[in-house]
Write an enzyme that holds these catalytic residues in place. Structure first.
Site, PDB file in Angstrom:
ATOM      1  N   LYS A  13      30.307  33.026  48.080  1.00 12.54           N
ATOM      2  CA  LYS A  13      31.316  31.963  47.931  1.00 12.54           C
ATOM      3  C   LYS A  13      30.706  30.693  47.361  1.00 12.54           C
ATOM      4  O   LYS A  13      31.307  30.041  46.510  1.00 12.54           O
ATOM      5  CB  LYS A  13      31.961  31.646  49.288  1.00 12.54           C
ATOM      6  CG  LYS A  13      32.726  32.804  49.909  1.00 12.54           C
ATOM      7  CD  LYS A  13      33.434  32.406  51.182  1.00 12.54           C
ATOM      8  CE  LYS A  13      32.492  32.014  52.309  1.00 12.54           C
ATOM      9  NZ  LYS A  13      31.613  33.103  52.775  1.00 12.54           N
ATOM     10  N   ARG A  88      38.429  28.191  59.022  1.00 13.30           N
ATOM     11  CA  ARG A  88      37.739  29.399  59.491  1.00 13.30           C
ATOM     12  C   ARG A  88      38.622  30.219  60.426  1.00 13.30           C
ATOM     13  O   ARG A  88      38.306  31.373  60.717  1.00 13.30           O
ATOM     14  CB  ARG A  88      36.438  29.040  60.221  1.00 13.30           C
ATOM     15  CG  ARG A  88      35.377  28.432  59.320  1.00 13.30           C
ATOM     16  CD  ARG A  88      34.071  28.251  60.072  1.00 13.30           C
ATOM     17  NE  ARG A  88      33.097  27.528  59.284  1.00 13.30           N
ATOM     18  CZ  ARG A  88      32.287  28.064  58.377  1.00 13.30           C
ATOM     19  NH1 ARG A  88      32.362  29.356  58.127  1.00 13.30           N
ATOM     20  NH2 ARG A  88      31.421  27.335  57.727  1.00 13.30           N
ATOM     21  N   ARG A 123      16.762  39.874  51.667  1.00 14.15           N
ATOM     22  CA  ARG A 123      16.202  38.577  51.259  1.00 14.15           C
ATOM     23  C   ARG A 123      14.857  38.335  51.949  1.00 14.15           C
ATOM     24  O   ARG A 123      14.677  38.671  53.115  1.00 14.15           O
ATOM     25  CB  ARG A 123      17.183  37.448  51.585  1.00 14.15           C
ATOM     26  CG  ARG A 123      18.457  37.544  50.774  1.00 14.15           C
ATOM     27  CD  ARG A 123      19.272  36.275  50.775  1.00 14.15           C
ATOM     28  NE  ARG A 123      19.911  35.971  52.043  1.00 14.15           N
ATOM     29  CZ  ARG A 123      21.063  35.303  52.139  1.00 14.15           C
ATOM     30  NH1 ARG A 123      21.682  34.877  51.046  1.00 14.15           N
ATOM     31  NH2 ARG A 123      21.595  35.040  53.322  1.00 14.15           N
ATOM     32  N   ARG A 156      14.234  35.542  57.128  1.00 15.25           N
ATOM     33  CA  ARG A 156      14.841  34.469  57.930  1.00 15.25           C
ATOM     34  C   ARG A 156      15.634  35.084  59.076  1.00 15.25           C
ATOM     35  O   ARG A 156      16.189  36.177  58.934  1.00 15.25           O
ATOM     36  CB  ARG A 156      15.800  33.632  57.073  1.00 15.25           C
ATOM     37  CG  ARG A 156      15.153  32.826  55.983  1.00 15.25           C
ATOM     38  CD  ARG A 156      16.152  31.913  55.312  1.00 15.25           C
ATOM     39  NE  ARG A 156      17.458  32.569  55.122  1.00 15.25           N
ATOM     40  CZ  ARG A 156      18.562  31.947  54.797  1.00 15.25           C
ATOM     41  NH1 ARG A 156      18.564  30.646  54.626  1.00 15.25           N
ATOM     42  NH2 ARG A 156      19.695  32.605  54.627  1.00 15.25           N
ATOM     43  N   ARG A 167      27.363  38.212  62.479  1.00 13.60           N
ATOM     44  CA  ARG A 167      28.126  37.256  61.667  1.00 13.60           C
ATOM     45  C   ARG A 167      29.315  37.944  60.989  1.00 13.60           C
ATOM     46  O   ARG A 167      30.400  37.363  60.876  1.00 13.60           O
ATOM     47  CB  ARG A 167      27.220  36.609  60.620  1.00 13.60           C
ATOM     48  CG  ARG A 167      26.179  35.667  61.230  1.00 13.60           C
ATOM     49  CD  ARG A 167      25.227  35.130  60.198  1.00 13.60           C
ATOM     50  NE  ARG A 167      25.874  34.206  59.281  1.00 13.60           N
ATOM     51  CZ  ARG A 167      25.384  33.867  58.096  1.00 13.60           C
ATOM     52  NH1 ARG A 167      24.253  34.375  57.665  1.00 13.60           N
ATOM     53  NH2 ARG A 167      26.028  33.010  57.325  1.00 13.60           N
TER      54      ARG A 167
END
Length: 210
Positions: A13, A88, A123, A156, A167
């Site tokens: 996004k 949200r 990542r 991370r 999430r």
């Protein structure tokens, strides 16, 4: 053109908001950034928000909406904006509507959970120099070693598989129902988020008639 981009964490996004904002010449309004600005500037509503944060409480929706409304009244938003970070939840979306903050288009970037998991868990970052990599899309020359400084790469905490799944679960439970809310208002557009970045941008521009 007043827009919201919906999509799961890791859907891209932020990247698309940047590209669309540049193309249309409108600002991206990040609720996190304007909250910090209002507090730093010591505005009345910023001080209210700070009071909640200082007590370790979540800033209530009505305060956030007050800050959003304050920001949207500024001259750079006259031609439109992309709202980032809000709503949200359905109560937040309803509160925005009740406050007279309406949207021309709400674009939902549709992307498979498996693609997001692969994207985010792949990542890697160098804590020493800040360089970032991806095991598939942008791998280092030597596995788990930074090309720039030779230090080991890390995952991370946000990108750990269990965090990503958690999430995604929150998104499906709390934010995804917004699609039904905006579909009823007649301004929801669905865009395939499994495409290359430039193709997604083109699809969003087509969807919003720009």
């Amino acid at each position: 053109m007043k827009l919201i981009l919906l999509g799961a964490p890791g859907a891209g996004k932020g990247t698309q908001a940047e590209r669309i904002a540049a193309k249309l010449g409108i600002p991206t309004i990040s609720t996190g950034n304007i909250l910090r600005e209002a507090i730093a500037n010591g505005t009345e509503i910023g001080l209210r928000a700070k009071g909640f944060m200082d007590q370790g409480q979540l800033v209530p929706d009505d305060v956030i909406i007050g800050i959003v409304r304050e920001r949207l009244s500024q001259p750079d938003c006259a031609k439109g904006y992309i709202l980032d970070g809000m709503p949200r939840t359905i109560p937040q979306a309803q509160a925005l509507e009740d406050a007279g903050i309406h949207f021309d288009c709400v674009v939902s970037m549709e992307i498979d959970d498996a693609v997001i998991e692969r994207r985010m868990t792949g990542r890697r970052v160098c804590l020493a120099c800040g360089a970032s990599y991806h095991v598939e899309a942008n791998p280092p020359k030597t596995a788990d070693v930074c090309d720039h400084c030779g230090k080991p790469l890390s995952v991370r905490k946000d990108d750990a598989p269990e965090t990503v799944r958690s999430r995604l679960a929150v998104y499906h439970r709390e934010t995804e129902p917004l699609k039904g809310f905006y579909e009823k208002l007649g301004n929801l557009k669905l865009v395939d988020g499994n495409q290359p970045i430039a193709d997604i941008t083109a699809a969003i521009l087509r969807a919003i008639g720009a």
